[in-house]
Design an enzyme around this catalytic site. Structure first.
Site, short mmCIF file in Angstrom:
data_model
loop_
_atom_site.label_atom_id
_atom_site.label_comp_id
_atom_site.label_asym_id
_atom_site.label_seq_id
_atom_site.Cartn_x
_atom_site.Cartn_y
_atom_site.Cartn_z
N HIS A 141 0.86 -1.19 0.00
CA HIS A 141 0.00 0.00 0.00
C HIS A 141 0.89 1.23 0.00
O HIS A 141 1.78 1.38 0.85
CB HIS A 141 -0.90 0.00 1.24
N LYS A 162 -0.95 10.95 0.96
CA LYS A 162 -0.01 10.46 -0.06
C LYS A 162 -0.49 10.82 -1.47
O LYS A 162 0.29 11.32 -2.28
CB LYS A 162 0.15 8.94 0.07
N ASP A 180 -2.17 3.94 -4.56
CA ASP A 180 -2.84 3.00 -3.66
C ASP A 180 -2.13 1.65 -3.57
O ASP A 180 -1.70 1.23 -2.51
CB ASP A 180 -4.30 2.81 -4.06
#
Length: 312
Positions: A141, A162, A180
């Protein structure tokens, strides 16, 4: 850890538009070795120290050598090569297949293919393709971006920012690789490649906004298929009592599949230019790779000034 992958001869043939000269029904054979071979000793005899299962490539030198032999001897040499059980044999430069090759390969159920590429070009292309396809890989991730040619892996807790940071970097001319889910492939003990998993290609998910296709919105230069990971950056919450003014932080590492990647943490606080800090970290890493350290230069200046004061 993701499942072990494999590549079939058919996949390689389609990837490089190879002409099938023989063994069409055998294109499902599996290629398990990432490096191809040019037969040398394989022509002479069977040697136990030579590994089996490598794709064998016949270039101009190999074909010319076989043509210097009489028909029986050439067929014998080809038979020796076939005993190493190559998943397929590829002839380069659109050359005619040597006499006996299709016969031996047909008996051993080995496909024979041909390309118009030269030996040098095709070996480089196929080795790179196989190395990438067969590499050990994991999915993590995070977000992967390319900042001024430097691959950066962004990690942190869900919702830390992020993807938003990646969006800001794209606006500054850098490139998204994956959002992701980042697929990491180990190409060598020192090389880690970051890419997408196919389903998330070109997509960036922003909270309160939704899913964006960065190529459609910002153009082809906003996206990159893959990048070599040079930095692992973790975005963390601001730590009030932490020491944040070090002249130079000792290099720390994050390890993925045995590959050590330089690791730093960036603390988040309202108003901080996180994208700018990532750009600075990437550029600073590049300078370190060139042998330059701003902290070392600063220390050297202090030492010189101290030395000058002692002499006065």
């Amino acid at each position: 850890m993701m499942e072990n992958k494999h590549v079939t001869v058919k996949q390689a043939a389609e990837a490089f538009s190879l002409e099938v000269l023989g063994g069409k029904e055998e294109l499902g054979r599996v290629i398990a070795k990432p490096q191809v071979r040019r037969p040398g000793l394989e022509f002479l005899n069977h040697f136990s120290f030579i590994a089996k299962g490598h794709v064998q490539i016949l270039g101009r030198n190999e074909i010319s050598y076989l043509r210097t032999l009489d028909a029986d001897e050439a067929r014998h040499r080809i038979g020796n090569m076939v005993t190493y059980d190559p998943p397929c044999i590829v002839i380069t430069s659109n050359q005619e297949e040597p006499e006996g090759l299709l016969l031996h390969c047909g008996e051993a159920h080995i496909p024979v293919l041909r390309t118009s590429d030269s030996m040098t070009d095709f070996v480089q292309k196929l080795n790179r393709f196989l190395l990438n396809q067969l590499a050990e890989e994991i999915a993590i991730h995070g977000v992967c971006v390319n900042v001024s040619g430097i691959g950066v892996l962004l990690r942190g807790k869900s919702g830390v920012g992020k993807s938003e940071t990646a969006h800001t970097l794209i606006g500054r001319g850098h490139r998204l690789v994956s959002d992701d889910i980042v697929v990491l492939r180990k190409l060598s003990p020192q090389t880690l490649l970051g890419t997408h998993d196919g389903s998330n290609k070109e997509f960036l998910a922003l909270r309160s906004v939704g899913l964006l296709n960065v190529v459609r919105m910002y153009g082809r230069t906003s996206f990159q298929e893959e990048t070599r990971i040079a930095l692992d950056i973790e975005l963390i919450e601001w730590q009030k009592d932490a020491l944040n003014n070090e002249l130079e932080v000792d290099v720390k590492y994050k390890e993925y599949m045995g590959v050590k990647i330089p690791h730093i943490q960036i603390q988040l606080q309202p108003g901080r230019d996180v994208a700018g800090l990532i750009e600075a970290a990437a550029n600073n890493w590049y300078l370190r790779m060139q042998g330059y350290s701003a902290a070392e230069e600063f220390r050297h200046r202090l030492e010189e000034a101290f030395h000058d004061e002692e002499e006065e």
